[in-house]
Design an enzyme around this catalytic site. Structure first.
Site, short mmCIF file in Angstrom:
data_model
loop_
_atom_site.label_atom_id
_atom_site.label_comp_id
_atom_site.label_asym_id
_atom_site.label_seq_id
_atom_site.Cartn_x
_atom_site.Cartn_y
_atom_site.Cartn_z
N HIS A 266 46.54 21.46 -43.81
CA HIS A 266 45.53 22.47 -43.46
C HIS A 266 46.18 23.63 -42.69
CE1 HIS A 266 42.69 18.79 -43.52
NE2 HIS A 266 42.45 19.48 -44.61
N LYS B 173 28.78 11.66 -43.35
CA LYS B 173 30.07 11.34 -42.74
C LYS B 173 29.99 11.46 -41.22
CE LYS B 173 32.88 13.15 -46.58
NZ LYS B 173 33.83 14.22 -46.92
#
Ligand code: ADP
Length: 155
Positions: A21, A45
């Protein structure tokens, strides 16, 4: 006439934020005036870690980068983009599988909100790094530090 700022959102789960990332953000910084890293809060989640802690951990990495911001969002990415004034979505691809998914998402976001998606290919050496791999390794007590960016590396 002054050109409007080139603002992109980089949406994702970032659970955790990995060196993969970071490489996407760092390589995209020259392309945009501002990048807003958006941690998408997905109800399904929600149990996977504290979002506030995740936001803070990424903010620390970019503390010296005024062009990089971090926020959590629980809306459609297109709505988050509009909220922060972004006209682009930044994403990374590691594989053909990623690419197929990103192509569909890019199409939806262009149709929904006229947003263009800028997709950067993963660096070959980071193509195997994923948050799920890091979570799995960590769950067995493995040392995952090589996949987690440290602040001193973030410039
Ligand atoms: P999502 O759940 O939305 O896929 P992720 O946090 O897994 O969110 O990933 C956010 C973005 O970063 C996605 O575009 C993903 O393809 C990209 N990405 C993840 N890991 C890497 C990597 N190692 N190299 C390049 N891009 C990556």
């Amino acid at each position: 006439m002054e050109k409007p700022a080139r603002i992109a959102i980089f949406p994702g789960s970032f659970n955790p934020f990995t060196t993969g990332h970071r490489s996407i953000v760092d390589r995209a910084r020259p392309l945009f005036d501002r990048i807003v890293i958006g941690i998408g809060i997905n109800a399904e989640k929600a149990e996977r870690g504290d979002v506030t802690a995740r936001v803070e951990a990424i903010k620390v990495l970019y503390a010296d980068c005024p062009d990089v911001e971090v926020q959590a969002f629980s809306t459609l990415a297109a709505d988050f983009a509009s909220q922060v004034g972004a006209r682009w979505i930044l994403r990374g691809v590691r594989s053909v599988k990623d690419y197929e998914y990103e192509l569909a998402m890019a199409d939806v976001n262009r149709r929904l909100a006229g947003l263009e998606t800028v997709i950067l290919p993963a660096l070959p050496e980071l193509g195997c790094v994923s948050s799920s791999l890091v979570r799995e390794l960590a769950s067995y007590g493995a040392d995952v530090s090589e996949f987690i960016p440290q602040r001193k590396d973030s410039k």
